[in-house]
Motif scaffolding. Structure first.
Motif, mmCIF file in Angstrom:
data_model
loop_
_atom_site.group_PDB
_atom_site.id
_atom_site.type_symbol
_atom_site.label_atom_id
_atom_site.label_comp_id
_atom_site.label_asym_id
_atom_site.label_seq_id
_atom_site.Cartn_x
_atom_site.Cartn_y
_atom_site.Cartn_z
ATOM 1 N N VAL A 162 -4.169 -8.591 -5.849
ATOM 2 C CA VAL A 162 -4.657 -7.383 -5.616
ATOM 3 C C VAL A 162 -3.491 -6.290 -5.230
ATOM 4 C CG1 VAL A 162 -6.175 -5.391 -4.653
ATOM 5 C CG2 VAL A 162 -7.145 -7.677 -5.518
ATOM 6 N N ARG A 163 -3.093 -5.200 -5.875
ATOM 7 C CA ARG A 163 -2.078 -4.283 -5.260
ATOM 8 C C ARG A 163 -2.979 -3.087 -5.282
ATOM 9 N NH1 ARG A 163 2.924 -4.144 -3.219
ATOM 10 N NH2 ARG A 163 4.202 -3.519 -5.315
ATOM 11 N N ALA A 164 -3.031 -2.523 -4.011
ATOM 12 C CA ALA A 164 -4.106 -1.446 -3.866
ATOM 13 C C ALA A 164 -3.417 -0.173 -3.264
ATOM 14 C CB ALA A 164 -5.104 -1.886 -2.973
ATOM 15 N N VAL A 165 -4.013 0.992 -3.238
ATOM 16 C CA VAL A 165 -3.481 2.138 -3.081
ATOM 17 C C VAL A 165 -3.121 2.369 -1.564
ATOM 18 C CG1 VAL A 165 -5.942 3.054 -2.446
ATOM 19 C CG2 VAL A 165 -3.938 4.845 -3.244
ATOM 20 N N ASP A 166 -3.750 1.479 -0.605
ATOM 21 C CA ASP A 166 -3.505 1.504 0.724
ATOM 22 C C ASP A 166 -2.359 0.513 1.202
ATOM 23 O OD1 ASP A 166 -5.032 -0.417 0.290
ATOM 24 O OD2 ASP A 166 -6.537 -0.166 1.985
ATOM 25 N N ASP A 167 -1.780 -0.269 0.199
ATOM 26 C CA ASP A 167 -0.672 -0.940 0.554
ATOM 27 C C ASP A 167 0.616 -0.151 0.982
ATOM 28 O OD1 ASP A 167 -2.379 -3.410 0.153
ATOM 29 O OD2 ASP A 167 -1.457 -3.696 -1.953
ATOM 30 N N LEU B 295 -4.840 -5.598 -14.719
ATOM 31 C CA LEU B 295 -5.723 -4.402 -14.600
ATOM 32 C C LEU B 295 -4.796 -3.364 -14.169
ATOM 33 C CD1 LEU B 295 -8.571 -2.941 -15.207
ATOM 34 C CD2 LEU B 295 -9.076 -3.869 -12.685
ATOM 35 N N VAL B 296 -4.689 -2.107 -14.964
ATOM 36 C CA VAL B 296 -4.016 -1.059 -14.418
ATOM 37 C C VAL B 296 -5.156 0.179 -14.082
ATOM 38 C CG1 VAL B 296 -2.352 0.864 -14.973
ATOM 39 C CG2 VAL B 296 -1.914 -1.577 -15.591
ATOM 40 N N ASP B 297 -5.393 0.327 -12.972
ATOM 41 C CA ASP B 297 -6.639 1.326 -12.797
ATOM 42 C C ASP B 297 -6.450 2.405 -11.709
ATOM 43 O OD1 ASP B 297 -9.232 2.620 -12.121
ATOM 44 O OD2 ASP B 297 -10.003 0.700 -11.125
ATOM 45 N N PRO B 298 -6.265 3.730 -12.274
ATOM 46 C CA PRO B 298 -6.172 3.897 -13.754
ATOM 47 C C PRO B 298 -4.836 4.251 -14.302
ATOM 48 C CG PRO B 298 -6.307 5.952 -12.173
ATOM 49 C CD PRO B 298 -6.314 4.821 -11.368
ATOM 50 N N PHE B 299 -4.764 4.298 -15.557
ATOM 51 C CA PHE B 299 -3.492 4.521 -16.215
ATOM 52 C C PHE B 299 -2.800 5.714 -15.978
ATOM 53 C CE2 PHE B 299 -0.990 6.689 -19.848
ATOM 54 C CZ PHE B 299 -0.273 5.610 -20.121
ATOM 55 N N TYR B 300 -3.498 6.901 -15.765
ATOM 56 C CA TYR B 300 -2.801 7.993 -15.479
ATOM 57 C C TYR B 300 -2.264 8.292 -13.824
ATOM 58 C CZ TYR B 300 -7.820 8.652 -14.039
ATOM 59 O OH TYR B 300 -9.060 8.795 -13.490
ATOM 60 N N TYR B 301 -2.480 7.242 -13.041
ATOM 61 C CA TYR B 301 -1.805 7.099 -11.741
ATOM 62 C C TYR B 301 -0.466 6.321 -11.797
ATOM 63 C CZ TYR B 301 -5.683 9.596 -9.226
ATOM 64 O OH TYR B 301 -6.378 10.487 -8.696
ATOM 65 N N LEU B 302 0.084 5.890 -13.017
ATOM 66 C CA LEU B 302 1.183 5.436 -13.014
ATOM 67 C C LEU B 302 2.406 6.349 -12.759
ATOM 68 C CD1 LEU B 302 0.792 2.989 -16.130
ATOM 69 C CD2 LEU B 302 1.450 2.057 -13.678
ATOM 70 N N LEU C 71 -3.579 -10.158 -12.142
ATOM 71 C CA LEU C 71 -2.812 -8.967 -11.355
ATOM 72 C C LEU C 71 -3.712 -7.790 -11.704
ATOM 73 C CD1 LEU C 71 -0.803 -7.749 -9.594
ATOM 74 C CD2 LEU C 71 0.437 -7.349 -11.583
ATOM 75 N N ILE C 72 -4.180 -7.004 -10.430
ATOM 76 C CA ILE C 72 -4.927 -5.835 -10.172
ATOM 77 C C ILE C 72 -4.007 -4.794 -9.724
ATOM 78 C CG2 ILE C 72 -6.960 -4.712 -9.478
ATOM 79 C CD1 ILE C 72 -8.289 -7.274 -9.564
ATOM 80 N N TRP C 73 -3.746 -3.779 -10.370
ATOM 81 C CA TRP C 73 -3.121 -2.538 -9.889
ATOM 82 C C TRP C 73 -3.993 -1.494 -9.467
ATOM 83 C CZ3 TRP C 73 2.305 -0.191 -11.189
ATOM 84 C CH2 TRP C 73 3.355 -1.017 -10.725
ATOM 85 N N SER C 74 -4.655 -1.423 -8.273
ATOM 86 C CA SER C 74 -5.737 -0.452 -8.142
ATOM 87 C C SER C 74 -5.010 0.803 -7.331
ATOM 88 C CB SER C 74 -6.636 -1.329 -7.103
ATOM 89 O OG SER C 74 -7.923 -0.146 -6.652
ATOM 90 N N MET C 75 -5.024 1.800 -8.183
ATOM 91 C CA MET C 75 -4.382 2.993 -7.515
ATOM 92 C C MET C 75 -5.363 4.117 -6.966
ATOM 93 S SD MET C 75 -1.133 3.055 -10.344
ATOM 94 C CE MET C 75 -2.190 2.560 -11.653
ATOM 95 N N GLU C 76 -6.649 3.841 -6.963
ATOM 96 C CA GLU C 76 -7.601 4.559 -6.318
ATOM 97 C C GLU C 76 -8.465 3.736 -5.205
ATOM 98 O OE1 GLU C 76 -9.469 7.739 -9.608
ATOM 99 O OE2 GLU C 76 -10.004 5.783 -9.911
ATOM 100 N N GLU D 269 -11.936 -2.474 -0.300
ATOM 101 C CA GLU D 269 -12.899 -2.150 -1.290
ATOM 102 C C GLU D 269 -12.994 -2.987 -2.705
ATOM 103 O OE1 GLU D 269 -15.821 -0.403 -3.353
ATOM 104 O OE2 GLU D 269 -15.494 -0.389 -1.293
ATOM 105 N N VAL D 270 -11.764 -3.281 -3.072
ATOM 106 C CA VAL D 270 -11.562 -4.000 -4.212
ATOM 107 C C VAL D 270 -11.827 -5.635 -4.072
ATOM 108 C CG1 VAL D 270 -10.072 -5.025 -5.863
ATOM 109 C CG2 VAL D 270 -9.781 -2.610 -4.968
ATOM 110 N N LEU D 271 -11.575 -6.120 -2.897
ATOM 111 C CA LEU D 271 -12.025 -7.425 -2.599
ATOM 112 C C LEU D 271 -13.479 -7.730 -2.488
ATOM 113 C CD1 LEU D 271 -9.015 -7.905 -2.405
ATOM 114 C CD2 LEU D 271 -9.361 -9.447 -0.422
#
Length: 464
Positions: free
Chosen positions: A300-305, A329-336, A226-231, A236-238
């Motif tokens: 992938v969970r991404a910032v534009d979902d 994967l939590v990318d990045p931590f400080y955007y939680l 599971l990828i949490w892509s918050m940037e 782009e991730v795919l």
């Protein structure tokens, strides 16, 4: 049956008030005012008199409305479990119908379930209602939890240890995921479930690329990732994932310093939809074969979902359960969305979140990679103008120092994509390996991020 009365009576008769603590019983679990008063009195007395219980006469004198019942054959465990079950039932009924004061027979709290549902309908945000409902369900589940011992007894729980040993032997209790970089495996044996691993580096220095290589490598071993892509956005991730996987397969050949190596599709051409006809046909065939190429899976969970507005640890736990994730994967931590700063100290919200992320890894038995930045410093160049690679140190971890304490391993990254090279180093290794560094080939645009082969595939590892 008055389970509360029986439980308190048993504790008095056996002179064992600490049993109420051992079985995780609280005042809120009791149904009547008399039981609550008796519970408070017994516990206060025990605290003042070194764990001794008051006599039945003392309790009757102090709490006349409490009538003890010493005709007790049931165990503490049975009484506590039934007491908590009844308490959970009452709490659920109160959510549905509101709370009624038994003394005045008046409603003192309106029904919350219907109220919340109507509010969600009016606002058009049913997600918040379901989030609240999930929280209530978790609370009720905790309500029925009965603890009958503290920790694990080294002598009494030998069978428990043996069972866990057999589970681990069979690979059922925990997993070790091999790193893509051999020096990590040699240094600390790979990534173990129930741990948090922190990858950090300066902005734009490859920490996201390196972490994607690691989690993709886990998926190739059969992990659900599971990828949490918050940037980055989902496309782009795919693109990065597909290019990385194709690089591992060697769909094409690239040359670095006169040496041919297997490579993948060009990420810029994939990103812009400008693959040549030949490569496009090969890329589409590659996509159609992904199900047979990857033994595991990547979500992938991404910032534009559109449905990714809330990023709490509760949301993360829900996604872990939904996707049956093994690796996160939590990318990045400080955007939680940080947890509340209960300590009321500077940085307390980030520290609290870091601690709870560590607990989440343990509760879900997942391997979690959390990314954060390193502090910037002055760049150094060599005589020919090339930038000198320099790994950040422990003290350079930015945003939250709590990650230093909660991580099983700190992985420092510095890369130079123009020169196709990079460094990865291990800091603060709980399982060994601290201070080791490896050079890597860093060409993420064609899916090549790996240690160079030296001799018979030996890793170029040194200490700093």
């Amino acid at each position: 049956m008055q389970y509360g009365t029986l439980l308190i009576s048993k504790a008095i008769e056996a002179n064992d008030p600490n049993a109420l603590l051992r079985f995780n019983v609280s005042e809120a679990d009791f149904q009547t005012q008399g039981e609550r008063k008796a519970f408070r009195y017994v516990m206060d007395y025990a605290e003042k008199h070194r764990g001794q219980a008051p006599t039945a006469e003392m309790v009757a004198n102090e709490v006349p409305e409490f009538q003890p019942d010493f005709n007790i054959e049931a165990s503490y465990d049975y009484l506590a479990k039934n007491l908590k079950d009844r308490a959970a039932e009452r709490e659920f009924i109160e959510l549905m119908n509101g709370r009624i004061d038994p003394e005045t027979n008046r409603q003192v709290q309106e029904p919350q379930l219907e109220k919340r549902f109507i509010e969600a309908q009016k606002s058009g945000d049913m997600g918040k209602f379901f989030e609240w409902l999930t929280g209530q369900a978790e609370s009720l589940k905790m309500r029925t939890s009965v603890r009958n011992s503290v920790g694990t007894d080294i002598k009494r729980d030998i069978d428990k240890f043996k069972a866990e040993y057999e589970n681990r032997k069979a690979g059922e209790s925990f997993r070790i995921w091999r790193s893509k970089f051999d020096f990590v495996n040699k240094a600390m044996g790979g990534y173990v479930s129930s741990n948090v691993y922190v990858i950090y580096g300066k902005s734009g220095r490859g920490k996201s690329a390196v972490s994607l290589e690691e989690v993709t490598n886990c998926a190739m071993q059969g992990a659900n990732v599971l990828i949490w892509s918050m940037e980055m956005g989902w496309y782009e991730v795919l693109v990065r994932l597909y290019v990385s996987i194709s690089g591992t397969m060697g769909v094409t050949t690239a040359t670095l310093d006169g040496v041919d190596m297997e490579a993948g599709f060009n990420s810029r051409d994939v990103r812009q939809g400008k693959l040549s006809d030949e490569f496009e046909a090969g890329f589409m065939e590659f996509l159609d074969r992904l199900n047979e190429i990857i033994p595991g899976n990547i979500t992938v969970r991404a910032v534009d979902d559109e449905d990714f507005g809330s990023r709490t640890l509760r949301d993360l736990k829900s996604d872990i359960i939904e996707t049956k994730a093994d690796v996160v994967l939590v990318d990045p931590f400080y955007y939680l969305d940080y947890e509340a700063n209960t300590s009321k100290t500077a940085g307390g919200d980030a520290a609290n979140t870091s601690q709870k992320l560590r607990r989440l890894a343990g509760h879900t038995k997942t391997t979690i990679f959390a990314l954060t930045q390193a502090d910037e410093d002055d760049e150094k160049e060599t005589e020919d103008g090339a930038r000198e690679l320099k790994l950040p140190q422990r003290k350079d971890v930015k945003k939250t120092k709590a990650l230093l304490e909660d991580a099983a391993l700190l992985i420092a990254v510095d890369t130079n994509a123009k020169e196709g090279r990079g460094l990865i180093g291990l800091n603060k290794g709980r399982d060994g390996g601290e201070g080791e560094v490896a050079e890597i080939i860093y060409l993420p645009q064609i899916g090549v991020v790996k240690q160079p082969e030296m001799g018979a595939g030996a890793a170029d590892v040194f200490e700093f």
